[in-house]
Design a protein around this motif. Structure first.
Motif, short mmCIF file in Angstrom:
data_model
loop_
_atom_site.label_atom_id
_atom_site.label_comp_id
_atom_site.label_asym_id
_atom_site.label_seq_id
_atom_site.Cartn_x
_atom_site.Cartn_y
_atom_site.Cartn_z
N SER A 294 0.82 -1.21 0.00
CA SER A 294 0.00 0.00 0.00
C SER A 294 0.85 1.27 0.00
CB SER A 294 -0.93 0.01 1.22
OG SER A 294 -1.69 1.19 1.25
N LYS A 295 0.27 2.34 -0.54
CA LYS A 295 0.89 3.67 -0.49
C LYS A 295 0.24 4.54 0.58
CE LYS A 295 2.11 3.66 -5.41
NZ LYS A 295 1.96 4.38 -6.70
N ALA A 296 -0.61 3.94 1.39
CA ALA A 296 -1.33 4.71 2.42
C ALA A 296 -0.38 5.16 3.52
CB ALA A 296 -2.44 3.85 3.03
N ASP A 297 -0.68 6.32 4.12
CA ASP A 297 0.07 6.79 5.27
C ASP A 297 -0.82 6.90 6.51
OD1 ASP A 297 -1.45 9.04 4.77
OD2 ASP A 297 0.20 10.22 3.97
N HIS A 298 -2.05 6.40 6.40
CA HIS A 298 -2.93 6.35 7.56
C HIS A 298 -3.89 5.18 7.42
CE1 HIS A 298 -6.48 7.33 10.07
NE2 HIS A 298 -5.57 7.86 10.87
N ASN A 317 -6.13 5.05 3.68
CA ASN A 317 -6.48 6.32 3.03
C ASN A 317 -5.81 6.46 1.66
OD1 ASN A 317 -3.83 6.72 3.91
ND2 ASN A 317 -4.15 8.89 4.31
N ALA A 318 -5.85 5.39 0.90
CA ALA A 318 -5.31 5.41 -0.46
C ALA A 318 -6.11 4.45 -1.32
CB ALA A 318 -3.83 5.03 -0.47
N GLN A 344 -16.22 -8.13 2.67
CA GLN A 344 -16.43 -7.28 1.50
C GLN A 344 -15.32 -6.23 1.46
OE1 GLN A 344 -18.80 -7.80 -0.77
NE2 GLN A 344 -19.74 -9.50 0.37
N TYR A 345 -15.02 -5.75 0.23
CA TYR A 345 -14.02 -4.71 0.12
C TYR A 345 -14.35 -3.76 -1.02
CZ TYR A 345 -12.29 -7.79 -3.61
OH TYR A 345 -12.18 -8.57 -4.73
N GLN A 346 -13.84 -2.53 -0.90
CA GLN A 346 -13.96 -1.53 -1.97
C GLN A 346 -12.59 -0.94 -2.21
OE1 GLN A 346 -16.72 1.34 -0.06
NE2 GLN A 346 -15.07 2.85 -0.25
N LEU A 347 -12.34 -0.51 -3.46
CA LEU A 347 -11.01 -0.08 -3.86
C LEU A 347 -10.81 1.43 -3.80
CD1 LEU A 347 -10.43 -2.44 -6.92
CD2 LEU A 347 -9.99 -2.85 -4.49
N SER A 348 -11.88 2.23 -4.01
CA SER A 348 -11.73 3.68 -4.02
C SER A 348 -12.99 4.33 -3.45
CB SER A 348 -11.48 4.19 -5.46
OG SER A 348 -12.60 3.88 -6.28
N PRO A 349 -12.90 5.58 -2.99
CA PRO A 349 -11.70 6.43 -2.95
C PRO A 349 -10.69 5.99 -1.88
CG PRO A 349 -13.49 7.50 -1.81
CD PRO A 349 -14.09 6.26 -2.42
#
Length: 363
Positions: A294-298, A317-318, A344-349
Motif C-alpha cells: 500500500s501507499k497509504a500513510d494512515h 487512506n489510499a 467485503q471490500y472496496q477499492l476507491s476512494p
C-alpha cells in the motif's frame, strides 16, 4: 532529509517526501525569468540541474561516510552555475544543509565560513553589483544550515527513542521467558516429583511381592502424567493466544514503525478464543498487505457492535487501481468462513475491507 535512509528496504515517510525539498529550486529559476533572450545561459543553467539533482538524491540516500562526494559535486555545480545565474545561491543552500546534517557543529560552522568566503570570491570575480550575491547567499545558507542541525538532532533523538524501545522490548522478552520458565517449573516440578516418588514406591512394592498395591501406585502415576500433560497444554495455549486487544496494539505499533499513522475506533465485545484468534490472523494479514503493497500513510481499524453482528472495518487512506485476490485475501475469506462471517471490500476512494461477523451466544 534524513540519515541512513539506504539501510531501510521500505520507503519511509521522509524518503517519500524527498522531492518536496526541491521546491527550494524555485529561487534558482527566478533570475532566469529576467534573462530574456540569453538562451545559451538559460540552457546551461537548466542542464546543470540534472547532475545537481542526481547529487542531491545521492546525498539524500547516503550515509555520513558516503556524503562527502555528492556534497562536493553539488558545490562544484553551484560554482559553475554562479557564472550563468545569480540563482546559484539556492544551490549552495543544499550543500549547507547536508553538511550541517551529517557532520558536527564545528564542521558545519567552519564549512559555512568557507562557503561565505567562496561566495565573496565569486561575487568579486564574476562582477555582480554590490555584495547582494554574497549576503543573500550567506543568509540562505545559514538558515538552511540551521535546519540541518535541527534535523540532525531530531534524528538523533529518534534513534535514542528507538534504542530505548528496543531495550524495553528485550527486557520484556527476558521477563516473559522467566515467567514461562517459572510457570513450567510450577506445573511440572510438583508432578514430576510425585511421579518419581510413586515409581520408587511401586518398585519397592513389587520387590516385596505386593503387586496389587504396586498396581495402584502405577495407576496413580498414569493419572498424574495425564493431569500434567493437560496443564502443560493449557499453559502453552495461553501463551499462544495473545488476546485480540494486545494483538491490535502490536499491529498498530508495527504500522507506526513504518511511518503509517493508525487510528482505532470502538470497543471489542467479549469473544471466544476461536473468534479472537481468527480475527487476529485476518487483521495481521491486512497489516502485512499494507506494509508490502500500500501507499497509504494512515490506517483506521473501526469496530462497530450491532444487535446481531460485529462490523470490523480496515481502512487505508489510499485508493487501489489494480487489484487481484491473492493468497492473503483468500486466506482472510477462508478464516471468515470458519466464523460464518462475510468479507467485503472496496477499492476507491479508499481501500476498505469490511468483516461482518454474526453475533451469537458463543461468539
Amino acid at each position: 532529509m534524513t540519515s541512513d535512509l539506504s539501510t531501510n528496504n521500505h520507503k519511509s515517510y521522509e524518503q517519500k517526501t524527498a522531492w518536496i525539498y526541491l521546491i527550494n529550486l524555485g529561487f534558482y529559476f527566478i533570475p532566469l525569468y529576467f534573462m530574456a533572450g540569453q538562451w545559451l545561459k538559460i540552457s546551461v543553467a537548466v542542464v546543470l540541474l540534472v547532475p545537481f539533482i542526481a547529487a542531491y538524491f545521492w546525498a539524500y540516500n547516503g550515509t555520513k561516510q558516503q556524503a562527502i562526494k555528492p556534497i562536493a559535486l553539488m558545490i562544484i555545480i553551484s560554482i559553475g552555475s554562479s557564472f550563468v545565474s545569480s540563482g546559484a545561491i539556492s544551490l549552495f543552500s543544499f550543500s549547507c544543509f547536508f553538511i550541517a546534517f551529517f557532520y558536527s557543529l564545528r564542521t558545519a560552522i567552519l564549512s559555512f565560513i568557507a562557503l561565505s568566503l567562496l561566495l565573496l570570491t565569486l561575487n568579486i570575480s564574476i562582477g555582480y553589483s554590490g555584495y547582494f550575491f554574497t549576503l543573500y547567499g550567506m543568509g540562505i545558507c545559514l538558515g538552511v544550515g540551521i535546519f540541518g542541525v535541527i534535523e540532525q538532532n531530531r534524528q538523533r533523538i529518534k534513534r535514542q527513542q528507538q534504542q530505548s524501545k528496543d531495550e524495553i522490548s528485550h527486557l520484556a522478552t527476558a521477563l516473559e521467558r522467566e515467567r514461562i520458565a517459572r510457570d513450567l517449573h510450577d506445573v511440572m516440578g510438583h508432578h514430576l516429583a510425585a511421579i518419581a516418588l510413586k515409581a520408587e514406591l511401586a518398585d519397592k512394592l513389587i520387590t516385596a511381592g505386593k503387586t496389587d498395591m504396586a498396581q495402584q501406585q502405577i495407576n496413580q502415576v498414569s493419572q498424574i502424567t495425564r493431569d500434567c500433560l493437560s496443564q502443560i497444554r493449557q499453559t502453552v495455549t495461553n501463551y499462544k493466544h495473545q488476546g485480540l486487544s494486545q494483538t491490535i496494539n502490536t499491529l498498530a505499533q508495527t504500522l507506526r514503525d513504518k511511518s503509517v499513522a493508525v487510528t482505532i475506533e470502538g470497543q471489542w465485545p467479549t469473544l471466544n478464543n476461536l473468534t479472537e484468534s481468527q480475527l487476529c490472523l485476518m487483521l495481521t494479514e491486512l497489516v502485512n498487505n499494507t506494509i508490502k503493497h500500500s501507499k497509504a500513510d494512515h490506517c483506521m481499524i473501526s469496530i462497530q457492535t450491532q444487535p446481531t453482528s460485529l462490523l470490523v472495518n480496515y481502512i487505508e487512506n489510499a485508493a487501489i487501481n489494480a487489484f487481484t485476490e491473492g493468497n492473503g485475501l483468500k486466506g482472510i475469506k477462508e478464516r471468515a468462513a470458519i466464523l460464518h462471517a462475510d468479507v467485503q471490500y472496496q477499492l476507491s476512494p479508499q481501500f476498505i475491507v469490511t468483516i461482518t461477523l454474526p453475533i451469537t451466544e458463543t461468539t
